[in-house]
Design an enzyme around this catalytic site. Structure first.
Site, PDB file in Angstrom:
ATOM      1  CB  THR A   1      -0.859  -0.016   1.284  1.00 52.72           C
ATOM      2  OG1 THR A   1      -1.787  -1.091   1.163  1.00 52.72           O
ATOM      3  CG2 THR A   1      -1.593   1.287   1.497  1.00 52.72           C
TER       4      THR A   1
ATOM      5  CB  VAL B   1     -13.599  -1.463   4.173  1.00 50.58           C
ATOM      6  CG1 VAL B   1     -12.866  -0.135   4.354  1.00 50.58           C
ATOM      7  CG2 VAL B   1     -14.569  -1.370   2.990  1.00 50.58           C
ATOM      8  N   GLY B   2     -10.350  -2.166   4.720  1.00 50.25           N
ATOM      9  CA  GLY B   2      -9.261  -2.156   5.706  1.00 50.25           C
ATOM     10  C   GLY B   2      -9.125  -0.811   6.390  1.00 50.25           C
TER      11      GLY B   2
ATOM     12  N   GLY C   1       0.124  -2.379   6.263  1.00 52.92           N
ATOM     13  CA  GLY C   1       0.141  -3.665   6.949  1.00 52.92           C
ATOM     14  C   GLY C   1      -1.269  -4.184   7.130  1.00 52.92           C
TER      15      GLY C   1
ATOM     16  N   GLY D   1      -4.669  -4.367   7.994  1.00 50.97           N
ATOM     17  CA  GLY D   1      -5.594  -3.305   8.375  1.00 50.97           C
ATOM     18  C   GLY D   1      -6.401  -3.600   9.622  1.00 50.97           C
TER      19      GLY D   1
HETATM   20  C1  SD4 Z   1      -5.304  -3.068   4.284  1.00 49.92           C
HETATM   21  N1  SD4 Z   1      -3.520  -1.773   5.198  1.00 49.92           N
HETATM   22  O1  SD4 Z   1      -6.222  -3.010   3.474  1.00 49.92           O
HETATM   23  C2  SD4 Z   1      -4.030  -2.327   3.984  1.00 49.92           C
HETATM   24  C3  SD4 Z   1      -3.089  -3.277   3.303  1.00 49.92           C
HETATM   25  C4  SD4 Z   1      -1.710  -2.776   3.163  1.00 49.92           C
HETATM   26  O2  SD4 Z   1       0.277  -2.867   2.073  1.00 49.92           O
HETATM   27  O3  SD4 Z   1      -1.219  -1.908   3.834  1.00 49.92           O
HETATM   28  N2  SD4 Z   1      -0.983  -3.305   2.254  1.00 49.92           N
HETATM   29  O4  SD4 Z   1      -5.367  -3.743   5.304  1.00 49.92           O
END
Ligand code: SD4
Length: 326
Positions: free
Chosen positions: A185, A214-215, A237, A239
Site C-alpha cells: 500500500t 474494507v481495511g 500492513g 488493516g
Molecule cells: C489493508 N492496510 O487493506 C491495507 C493493506 C496494506 O500494504 O497496507 N498493504 O489492510
C-alpha cells in the site's frame, strides 16, 4: 539537483532517525520575514518514483495536498504493484475493490472505500472532500459519484492479476508472505514550503479478501491522520490490527504530547504487539512526520523501508522493527 538513492540502515548504523533540525529559515528578500520551510516527503515502501515526484513538486512550491495526490497516483497506475489501483489483486470473487483517503492541512478529509473500476481512488476521495458535504463514500455510491465528476470507468483486473487469482482459486494454499504479497500500500506524508502537512493513502487492500472487506487505509485515524498543528502519520500492513488500535490518531496525539515521530511510532507498534496476537502472521508499519520535518518509522517485522525526500535528496531508508530489537 543532487540526488542520492541508497538504503540507509538506521538499525545497523545506530545513528538515529533522519532529523532536519534546520527546517525553518527566513526569506528576507521582501519587507516581511516570511518563514520558508524545507519541504519533506515520505512514502511507505520503496516507492521512490512517487516520493521523488512529490518531493520535486514540493521544491517547486506546490502545496502538500497537491503533492500527495500527484505522488500516490503514480502507484495507482502502476500495474506491477499488486496492492494499489490498477493491477491490484482482486477479492476472492475476482473483483478489484479500492480504498483511499486524502487529508488536508485544514483538517478536512475525503475517502472512498469498496470502489470498483476507477483507476484513481485518491482523486475521487479528494472530490468527496471538496465537492460534497460528506467525508466518505463507498461502493456503488462512490462509483456513481466518480462518474458524475468525469472519471472514466475502467477494468482494473489485469491479465497477470487475474492469472494469479485463478491460481489461488485452485491452490487455496496460498500463504501471503510478510512484506511481499500483502503489503505494498502506498501511504505518503508531505510537508510543504509553507510548513503545511497533508497525507494520502491508497490500496486494493488484502489480496483475496472477502467481498466487501474494507481495511484501515480509508478510515480516518487508522490508515491516516493529519493535524497541521502537530504532524501526520500513515500506516501500512494488516488493516484489521491498525483499525483496532486507531493507530495513526494515536501517533499524532503522542506527538502532540511531546513524543518524537520515532517514539510515537514505537509506542503505537507496542500497543498492537502487547495484545494477545500471533505476531508471526502479520506485519504492521507506521510512518510519522512532524511540523519540524522530523520523521519516524517503526514496524513489527524487519523488512519495511520507506522513501524519504528531503533537501532535494531522495533516499530509501530501512525502518527499525520491534522483532529485530527484542
Ligand atoms: C489493508 N492496510 O487493506 C491495507 C493493506 C496494506 O500494504 O497496507 N498493504 O489492510
Amino acid at each position: 539537483m543532487k540526488r542520492r538513492n541508497f538504503i540507509r540502515n538506521i538499525g545497523i548504523a545506530g545513528v538515529g532517525l533522519p532529523l532536519i533540525p534546520n527546517n525553518l529559515s527566513f526569506d528576507l528578500s521582501g519587507n516581511k520575514n516570511i518563514p520558508v520551510h524545507s519541504p519533506v516527503s515520505i512514502t511507505t515502501w520503496n516507492f521512490q518514483e512517487a516520493n521523488r515526484t512529490a518531493g520535486e513538486l514540493l521544491q517547486k512550491g506546490i502545496s502538500a495536498l497537491d503533492a500527495v495526490e500527484q505522488g500516490v497516483r503514480i502507484e495507482e497506475s502502476n500495474i506491477k504493484n499488486h496492492t494499489v489501483g490498477k493491477g491490484g489483486a482482486p477479492d476472492r470473487d475476482g473483483k478489484v475493490t479500492l480504498d483511499a483517503i486524502i487529508m488536508a492541512p485544514n483538517g478536512n478529509f475525503g475517502s472512498v472505500a469498496f470502489l470498483e473500476n476507477i483507476e484513481h481512488p485518491v482523486s475521487v476521495a479528494r472530490k468527496v472532500m471538496e465537492e460534497t458535504p460528506h467525508n466518505m463514500l463507498v461502493g456503488e455510491g462512490a462509483y456513481q459519484f466518480a462518474l458524475s465528476q468525469g472519471f472514466e470507468p475502467e477494468n482494473l483486473l489485469t491479465e497477470e492479476s487475474e492469472k494469479q487469482w485463478k491460481n489461488w482459486l485452485v491452490e487455496k494454499e496460498y500463504k501471503p508472505i510478510i512484506n511481499i504479497e500483502n503489503h505494498d500500500t502506498i501511504g505518503m506524508l508531505c510537508l510543504d514550503s509553507k510548513g503545511d502537512i497533508a497525507g494520502a493513502c491508497t490500496t486494493s487492500g488484502l489480496a483475496y479478501k472477502m467481498r466487501g472487506r474494507v481495511g484501515d487505509s480509508p478510515i480516518i485515524g487508522s490508515g491516516l491522520f493529519i493535524d497541521n498543528e502537530v504532524g501526520g502519520a500513515v500506516a501500512t500492513g494488516l488493516g484489521e490490527e491498525i483499525l483496532k488500535n486507531v493507530s495513526t490518531f494515536l501517533i499524532v496525539e503522542l506527538m502532540r504530547s511531546g513524543k518524537s515521530p520515532q517514539e510515537a511510532c514505537e509506542i503505537a507498534v507496542e500497543r498492537i504487539v502487547k495484545k494477545p496476537t500471533d505476531l508471526k502472521d502479520f506485519q504492521v508499519a507506521f510512518l510519522a512526520l512532524n511540523k519540524n520535518g522530523e520523521v519516524g518509522s517503526y514496524c513489527i517485522h524487519p523488512g519495511f523501508s520507506y522513501a524519504l525526500h528531503s533537501k532535494g535528496d531522495e533516499e530509501a531508508v530501512q525502518s527499525k522493527s520491534y522483532l529485530a530489537e527484542k
